[in-house]
Design an enzyme around this catalytic site. Structure first.
Site, PDB file in Angstrom:
ATOM      1  N   ASP A  19       0.796  -1.248  -0.100  1.00 30.77           N
ATOM      2  CA  ASP A  19       0.244   0.054   0.057  1.00 30.77           C
ATOM      3  C   ASP A  19       0.738   1.348   0.177  1.00 30.77           C
ATOM      4  O   ASP A  19       0.676   2.411  -0.479  1.00 30.77           O
ATOM      5  CB  ASP A  19      -0.995   0.137   1.164  1.00 30.77           C
ATOM      6  N   HIS A  66      -4.428  -3.678   6.114  1.00 33.26           N
ATOM      7  CA  HIS A  66      -4.214  -3.938   4.763  1.00 33.26           C
ATOM      8  C   HIS A  66      -5.513  -4.370   4.105  1.00 33.26           C
ATOM      9  O   HIS A  66      -5.897  -5.441   3.752  1.00 33.26           O
ATOM     10  CB  HIS A  66      -3.150  -4.981   4.428  1.00 33.26           C
TER      11      HIS A  66
HETATM   12  N1  NAD Z   1      -0.324  -8.131   2.389  1.00 32.95           N
HETATM   13  C1  NAD Z   1      -0.574  -7.948   0.985  1.00 32.95           C
HETATM   14  O1  NAD Z   1      -0.020  -6.530   0.642  1.00 32.95           O
HETATM   15  C2  NAD Z   1      -0.980  -8.919  -0.099  1.00 32.95           C
HETATM   16  C3  NAD Z   1      -0.736  -8.810  -1.231  1.00 32.95           C
HETATM   17  C4  NAD Z   1      -1.098  -9.601  -2.317  1.00 32.95           C
HETATM   18  C5  NAD Z   1      -1.380 -10.764  -1.965  1.00 32.95           C
HETATM   19  N2  NAD Z   1      -1.676 -11.183  -0.439  1.00 32.95           N
HETATM   20  C6  NAD Z   1      -2.128 -12.367  -0.094  1.00 32.95           C
HETATM   21  O2  NAD Z   1      -1.216 -13.482   0.044  1.00 32.95           O
HETATM   22  C7  NAD Z   1      -1.446 -14.646  -0.084  1.00 32.95           C
HETATM   23  C8  NAD Z   1      -0.760 -15.506  -1.039  1.00 32.95           C
HETATM   24  O3  NAD Z   1      -1.122 -15.044  -2.359  1.00 32.95           O
HETATM   25  P1  NAD Z   1      -0.772 -15.971  -3.453  1.00 32.95           P
HETATM   26  O4  NAD Z   1      -1.046 -14.847  -4.683  1.00 32.95           O
HETATM   27  O5  NAD Z   1       0.777 -16.297  -3.723  1.00 32.95           O
HETATM   28  O6  NAD Z   1      -1.608 -16.990  -3.487  1.00 32.95           O
HETATM   29  P2  NAD Z   1      -1.449 -18.558  -4.120  1.00 32.95           P
HETATM   30  O7  NAD Z   1      -2.816 -18.995  -4.014  1.00 32.95           O
HETATM   31  O8  NAD Z   1      -1.034 -18.615  -5.655  1.00 32.95           O
HETATM   32  O9  NAD Z   1      -0.422 -19.275  -3.337  1.00 32.95           O
HETATM   33  C9  NAD Z   1      -0.802 -19.466  -2.028  1.00 32.95           C
HETATM   34  C10 NAD Z   1      -0.082 -20.846  -1.466  1.00 32.95           C
HETATM   35  O10 NAD Z   1      -0.214 -20.987  -0.244  1.00 32.95           O
HETATM   36  C11 NAD Z   1      -0.467 -22.287   0.065  1.00 32.95           C
HETATM   37  N3  NAD Z   1      -0.981 -22.487   1.414  1.00 32.95           N
HETATM   38  C12 NAD Z   1      -2.237 -22.446   1.894  1.00 32.95           C
HETATM   39  N4  NAD Z   1      -2.370 -22.581   3.075  1.00 32.95           N
HETATM   40  C13 NAD Z   1      -0.905 -23.206   3.435  1.00 32.95           C
HETATM   41  C14 NAD Z   1      -0.489 -23.394   4.561  1.00 32.95           C
HETATM   42  N5  NAD Z   1      -1.424 -23.458   5.871  1.00 32.95           N
HETATM   43  N6  NAD Z   1       0.786 -23.646   4.678  1.00 32.95           N
HETATM   44  C15 NAD Z   1       1.492 -23.319   3.682  1.00 32.95           C
HETATM   45  N7  NAD Z   1       1.155 -23.058   2.514  1.00 32.95           N
HETATM   46  C16 NAD Z   1       0.031 -22.954   2.408  1.00 32.95           C
HETATM   47  C17 NAD Z   1      -1.176 -22.839  -1.016  1.00 32.95           C
HETATM   48  O11 NAD Z   1      -1.117 -24.291  -1.447  1.00 32.95           O
HETATM   49  C18 NAD Z   1      -0.635 -22.029  -2.177  1.00 32.95           C
HETATM   50  O12 NAD Z   1       0.399 -22.639  -2.862  1.00 32.95           O
HETATM   51  C19 NAD Z   1      -2.955 -14.464  -0.220  1.00 32.95           C
HETATM   52  O13 NAD Z   1      -3.705 -14.486   1.089  1.00 32.95           O
HETATM   53  C20 NAD Z   1      -3.227 -12.982  -0.989  1.00 32.95           C
HETATM   54  O14 NAD Z   1      -4.515 -12.595  -0.559  1.00 32.95           O
HETATM   55  C21 NAD Z   1      -1.378 -10.177   0.404  1.00 32.95           C
HETATM   56  O1  LMR Z   2      -5.337 -10.651  -2.495  1.00 30.88           O
HETATM   57  C1  LMR Z   2      -5.953  -9.633  -2.479  1.00 30.88           C
HETATM   58  O2  LMR Z   2      -7.194  -9.524  -2.031  1.00 30.88           O
HETATM   59  C2  LMR Z   2      -5.268  -8.311  -3.024  1.00 30.88           C
HETATM   60  C3  LMR Z   2      -3.861  -8.146  -2.145  1.00 30.88           C
HETATM   61  O3  LMR Z   2      -4.079  -8.156  -0.902  1.00 30.88           O
HETATM   62  C4  LMR Z   2      -3.292  -6.928  -2.791  1.00 30.88           C
HETATM   63  O4  LMR Z   2      -3.195  -5.690  -1.991  1.00 30.88           O
HETATM   64  O5  LMR Z   2      -2.901  -6.523  -4.009  1.00 30.88           O
END
Ligand code: NAD
Ligand code: LMR
Length: 330
Positions: free
Chosen positions: A162, A190
């Site tokens: 952000d 977030h």
């Molecule tokens: N904070 C932020 O700014 C921000 C930004 C973008 C995404 N995210 C979040 O990050 C997370 C991951 O995103 P992504 O695009 O890599 O998702 P993704 O679905 O591509 O990958 C997530 C992985 O985590 C694994 N997983 C699920 N539960 C698990 C556990 N208990 N232990 C270990 N591994 C586990 C899944 O098998 C999968 O491979 C999501 O929750 C998404 O919303 C946060």
């Molecule tokens: O995975 C999402 O819902 C969005 C993510 O947290 C982001 O800010 O890009």
């Protein structure tokens, strides 16, 4: 003499953020170009996920990174977090069809309770934990509460994406370079309620607020753009932000470990009561970092508009916390 390798645990390692993150960690972008790392990679106990993780590890091998001193695959957090110096908790349960926000909170609360307990039991006592998996602030709160033997300050949530988004929007609006902007702040959760606040920001020493001088743009363009950027990326890409999220995770941990030289950044950290945020709520604050420790920037004036925005994001976090309290025995 070469440094002792640092152990970096990453959960969700075969996911899309993992695919952008691991290669940069192994390249020294996070802990320094002279710091060897051992990657301890956690995925769910599922044949497909574990096979995909093996594939990522084959690619890491094929990069022949000089700083990559070892890597291991895990399906149990108790082995994945053993002696970890840094833990990036990326893996989380995504929202499925028909799932309410409450169900999402509960599903993730379970994951982060287990992982918090495992960190408590086996990680380095100085482990630096960054929670990326959503809902990141509340997941970090749960992990922290599940690890009573680790200092609460070791648990942080990612607001840096952000923060970086806010920098880019302000740079575009003012026709300046991102790298010249200082003192950006993102308060709160977030989520779309976060409050990106450029009132204190400067660009080459000049006030960003004075340069922009447009409260209508702030309230009706800037804040919704930054707040809803995640959704806009999902809409455009058909998948949530991954490379920019991985980049923000690298920025967050690098600044925490290596210091900001007096500059401000944003981290989601357990409140110490600063700015009236109840103690223990994991909240986006302006911080500076030095010697591996962060400090919340104190003494900033909170005007009526800002207080309203801060209250909005705090209320959401209070609701999230109340929604999982029963799982934490509170
Ligand atoms: N904070 C932020 O700014 C921000 C930004 C973008 C995404 N995210 C979040 O990050 C997370 C991951 O995103 P992504 O695009 O890599 O998702 P993704 O679905 O591509 O990958 C997530 C992985 O985590 C694994 N997983 C699920 N539960 C698990 C556990 N208990 N232990 C270990 N591994 C586990 C899944 O098998 C999968 O491979 C999501 O929750 C998404 O919303 C946060
Ligand atoms: O995975 C999402 O819902 C969005 C993510 O947290 C982001 O800010 O890009």
């Amino acid at each position: 003499m070469a440094k002792t390798p640092k152990r970096v645990a990453v959960t969700g390692a075969a996911g899309q953020i993992g695919y952008s993150l691991l290669f940069r960690i192994a390249n020294g972008d996070m802990l320094g170009k002279d710091q060897p790392v051992i990657l301890q990679l956690l995925e769910i106990d599922n044949e497909k996920a574990q096979k995909a993780l093996k594939g990522v590890m084959m690619e890491l091998e094929d990069c022949a990174f000089p700083l990559l001193a070892g890597m291991t695959a895990h399906s149990d957090p108790m082995t994945a977090f053993k002696d970890a110096d840094v833990a990036l908790l990326v893996g989380a349960r995504p929202r499925g069809p028909g799932m309410e926000r409450k169900d999402l909170l509960e599903a993730n609360a379970q994951i982060f309770t287990v992982q918090g307990k495992a960190l408590d039991a086996v990680a380095s006592r100085d482990v630096k934990v960054l929670v990326v998996g959503n809902p990141a602030n509340t997941n970090a709160h749960i992990a922290m509460k599940s690890a009573p033997n680790l200092p609460a300050k070791n648990f942080t949530a990612m607001l840096r994406l952000d923060h970086n988004r806010a920098l880019s929007q302000v740079a575009a609006k003012t026709g300046t370079a991102v790298g010249d902007i200082e003192k950006m702040v993102v308060w709160g959760n977030h989520s779309p309620t976060m409050y990106a606040d450029y009132r204190f920001a400067t660009v080459n020493g000049k006030s960003v607020k004075d340069l922009i001088n447009d409260q209508e743009w702030n309230a009706n363009t800037f804040l919704p753009t930054v707040g809803k950027r995640g959704a806009a990326i999902i809409d455009a890409r058909g998948a949530s932000s991954a490379a920019s999220a991985a980049n923000a995770a690298i920025d967050h941990v690098r600044d925490w470990v290596l210091g900001t030289n007096g500059k401000w950044t944003t981290m989601g950290v357990p409140s110490d009561g600063s700015y009236g945020i109840p103690e223990g709520i994991v909240f986006g604050f302006p911080v500076t970092t030095e010697n591996g420790e962060y400090k919340i920037v104190q003494g900033l004036e909170i005007d009526a508009f800002s207080q309203e925005r801060i209250n909005l994001t705090l209320n959401e976090l209070n609701e999230e916390r109340a929604g999982v309290a029963h799982l934490l025995g509170q």
